[in-house]
Design a protein around this motif. Structure first.
Motif, PDB file in Angstrom:
ATOM      1  N   UNK A  85       0.808  -1.222   0.000  1.00  0.00           N
ATOM      2  CA  UNK A  85       0.000   0.000   0.000  1.00  0.00           C
ATOM      3  C   UNK A  85       0.842   1.272   0.000  1.00  0.00           C
ATOM      4  N   UNK A  86       2.081   1.179   0.455  1.00  0.00           N
ATOM      5  CA  UNK A  86       2.936   2.362   0.546  1.00  0.00           C
ATOM      6  C   UNK A  86       4.090   2.335  -0.451  1.00  0.00           C
ATOM      7  N   UNK A  87       3.961   1.519  -1.495  1.00  0.00           N
ATOM      8  CA  UNK A  87       5.076   1.312  -2.417  1.00  0.00           C
ATOM      9  C   UNK A  87       5.565   2.610  -3.060  1.00  0.00           C
ATOM     10  N   UNK A  88       4.649   3.417  -3.589  1.00  0.00           N
ATOM     11  CA  UNK A  88       5.070   4.645  -4.282  1.00  0.00           C
ATOM     12  C   UNK A  88       5.748   5.639  -3.346  1.00  0.00           C
ATOM     13  N   UNK A  89       5.142   5.980  -2.204  1.00  0.00           N
ATOM     14  CA  UNK A  89       5.845   6.927  -1.317  1.00  0.00           C
ATOM     15  C   UNK A  89       7.154   6.374  -0.769  1.00  0.00           C
ATOM     16  N   UNK A  90       7.247   5.072  -0.544  1.00  0.00           N
ATOM     17  CA  UNK A  90       8.498   4.491  -0.054  1.00  0.00           C
ATOM     18  C   UNK A  90       9.631   4.666  -1.062  1.00  0.00           C
ATOM     19  N   UNK A  91       9.371   4.319  -2.319  1.00  0.00           N
ATOM     20  CA  UNK A  91      10.419   4.458  -3.330  1.00  0.00           C
ATOM     21  C   UNK A  91      10.753   5.916  -3.581  1.00  0.00           C
ATOM     22  N   UNK A  92       9.748   6.763  -3.501  1.00  0.00           N
ATOM     23  CA  UNK A  92       9.973   8.190  -3.737  1.00  0.00           C
ATOM     24  C   UNK A  92      10.835   8.797  -2.629  1.00  0.00           C
ATOM     25  N   UNK A  93      10.530   8.450  -1.380  1.00  0.00           N
ATOM     26  CA  UNK A  93      11.300   8.998  -0.256  1.00  0.00           C
ATOM     27  C   UNK A  93      12.737   8.496  -0.276  1.00  0.00           C
ATOM     28  N   UNK A  94      12.925   7.222  -0.582  1.00  0.00           N
ATOM     29  CA  UNK A  94      14.257   6.634  -0.496  1.00  0.00           C
ATOM     30  C   UNK A  94      15.126   6.914  -1.720  1.00  0.00           C
ATOM     31  N   UNK A  95      14.524   7.029  -2.894  1.00  0.00           N
ATOM     32  CA  UNK A  95      15.324   7.143  -4.113  1.00  0.00           C
ATOM     33  C   UNK A  95      15.067   8.415  -4.917  1.00  0.00           C
ATOM     34  N   UNK A  96      14.075   9.195  -4.537  1.00  0.00           N
ATOM     35  CA  UNK A  96      13.815  10.442  -5.247  1.00  0.00           C
ATOM     36  C   UNK A  96      12.667  10.322  -6.237  1.00  0.00           C
ATOM     37  N   UNK A  97      12.219  11.497  -6.726  1.00  0.00           N
ATOM     38  CA  UNK A  97      11.049  11.544  -7.613  1.00  0.00           C
ATOM     39  C   UNK A  97      11.274  10.791  -8.919  1.00  0.00           C
ATOM     40  N   UNK A  98      12.525  10.718  -9.387  1.00  0.00           N
ATOM     41  CA  UNK A  98      12.779  10.050 -10.665  1.00  0.00           C
ATOM     42  C   UNK A  98      12.569   8.539 -10.582  1.00  0.00           C
ATOM     43  N   UNK A  99      12.436   8.011  -9.343  1.00  0.00           N
ATOM     44  CA  UNK A  99      12.229   6.572  -9.180  1.00  0.00           C
ATOM     45  C   UNK A  99      10.805   6.238  -8.735  1.00  0.00           C
ATOM     46  N   UNK A 100       9.892   7.183  -8.858  1.00  0.00           N
ATOM     47  CA  UNK A 100       8.534   6.936  -8.384  1.00  0.00           C
ATOM     48  C   UNK A 100       7.889   5.778  -9.152  1.00  0.00           C
ATOM     49  N   UNK A 101       8.299   5.570 -10.423  1.00  0.00           N
ATOM     50  CA  UNK A 101       7.741   4.456 -11.211  1.00  0.00           C
ATOM     51  C   UNK A 101       8.134   3.104 -10.637  1.00  0.00           C
ATOM     52  N   UNK A 102       9.204   3.075  -9.852  1.00  0.00           N
ATOM     53  CA  UNK A 102       9.603   1.810  -9.230  1.00  0.00           C
ATOM     54  C   UNK A 102       8.562   1.323  -8.230  1.00  0.00           C
ATOM     55  N   UNK A 103       7.670   2.217  -7.790  1.00  0.00           N
ATOM     56  CA  UNK A 103       6.624   1.810  -6.860  1.00  0.00           C
ATOM     57  C   UNK A 103       5.712   0.742  -7.434  1.00  0.00           C
ATOM     58  N   UNK A 104       5.419   0.833  -8.719  1.00  0.00           N
ATOM     59  CA  UNK A 104       4.574  -0.181  -9.366  1.00  0.00           C
ATOM     60  C   UNK A 104       5.288  -1.527  -9.355  1.00  0.00           C
ATOM     61  N   UNK A 105       6.583  -1.512  -9.611  1.00  0.00           N
ATOM     62  CA  UNK A 105       7.372  -2.749  -9.593  1.00  0.00           C
ATOM     63  C   UNK A 105       7.390  -3.334  -8.183  1.00  0.00           C
ATOM     64  N   UNK A 106       7.551  -2.455  -7.193  1.00  0.00           N
ATOM     65  CA  UNK A 106       7.593  -2.909  -5.801  1.00  0.00           C
ATOM     66  C   UNK A 106       6.264  -3.535  -5.382  1.00  0.00           C
ATOM     67  N   UNK A 107       5.145  -2.987  -5.854  1.00  0.00           N
ATOM     68  CA  UNK A 107       3.833  -3.561  -5.530  1.00  0.00           C
ATOM     69  C   UNK A 107       3.767  -5.033  -5.917  1.00  0.00           C
ATOM     70  N   UNK A 108       4.398  -5.373  -7.033  1.00  0.00           N
ATOM     71  CA  UNK A 108       4.411  -6.767  -7.474  1.00  0.00           C
ATOM     72  C   UNK A 108       5.466  -7.560  -6.713  1.00  0.00           C
ATOM     73  N   UNK A 109       6.684  -7.031  -6.636  1.00  0.00           N
ATOM     74  CA  UNK A 109       7.790  -7.764  -6.014  1.00  0.00           C
ATOM     75  C   UNK A 109       7.508  -8.146  -4.566  1.00  0.00           C
TER      76      UNK A 109
END
Length: 251
Positions: A85-109
């Motif tokens: 549920x927190x995938x997008x904000x987690x990736x954004x906080x830890x890696x920056x706005x340019x990695x916000x798309x990684x949140x979708x990947x994290x939701x699956x992983x």
């Protein structure tokens, strides 16, 4: 081989897609790396005990495996659902706005985190019992399945496809290892009291979803309070599972 199993996705992403896709997948995978470390830190201390039981106390091994699977579920459920549920904000906080798309990947992983946690102690039990080559074949089969799924999914879906392949293989590993443990130790799993963890995890999920617009730290804290409070209200402190955890920790 173990290292290759957990890095083959990134290698194939590099071959089949662009470097940016590798970066997005690697960012999301950092969370799964943390789960792998958590599972290793939980399972590792059990290995000496399991080794000392092999050949003389099969019932003790069986009791240990049967007694730990529900506590591991109690740990794995909030990790999996909270991260989902927190995938997008987690990736954004830890890696920056340019990695916000990684949140979708994290939701699956992150859907592969529960089998990773569940499998840790059974893996050690099989290694202690010298069932090493069959276990190696399980991971070898999983690598082959992962590669085939990556070939089919990565060209179209990129890092999300690689994540789907990883999750499918983690659940495949769990199914095969549980089958081996049943055969080797006569394991039987009790489902009594499972509803407690499921309801507490659902309550946590609702709280996290409703508070998704708050700051990340506040939402995580509220989710933890909701999960722990839910378990207490549902009678966890009086359950046999808590007694089992206490017994395991004192041995």
């Amino acid at each position: 081989g173990y290292a290759l199993y957990y890095r083959v996705d990134m290698i194939m992403l590099h071959w089949l897609r662009e470097p940016r896709d590798v970066g997005l997948y690697a960012a999301a995978y950092r969370f799964l790396d943390a789960v792998i470390l958590l599972a290793a830190s939980i399972g590792g201390p059990f290995y000496p005990r399991l080794s000392s039981m092999v050949g003389r106390d099969q019932q003790g091994i069986r009791d240990l495996l049967e007694g730990t699977w529900k506590p591991l579920l109690a740990l794995g459920l909030p990790v999996m659902l909270g991260t989902f549920f927190l995938a997008e904000p987690l990736t954004q906080v830890l890696f920056g706005n340019e990695f916000v798309e990684a949140g979708v990947v994290l939701k699956v992983l992150i859907l592969g985190s529960l089998p990773l946690i569940w499998i840790a102690i059974p893996n050690h039990a099989l290694i202690a019992a010298d069932v090493v080559l069959p276990l190696a074949r399980v991971y070898g089969l999983s690598v082959a399945v992962n590669v085939l799924l990556n070939i089919a999914l990565i060209p179209r879906w990129g890092p999300v496809g690689a994540a789907v392949a990883t999750v499918a293989c983690e659940w495949l590993n769990l199914a095969l290892v549980v089958r081996m443990v049943r055969r080797e130790f006569g394991l039987s799993l009790s489902y009594e009291g499972l509803w407690r963890y499921i309801l507490a995890a659902l309550a946590m999920s609702v709280v996290v979803w409703l508070g998704r617009d708050m700051s990340l730290a506040v939402v995580i804290l509220l989710g933890l309070v909701a999960y722990a409070g839910g378990l207490m209200l549902l009678g966890f402190l009086r359950s046999p599972d808590l007694l089992t955890v206490r017994r395991l920790l004192t041995q």
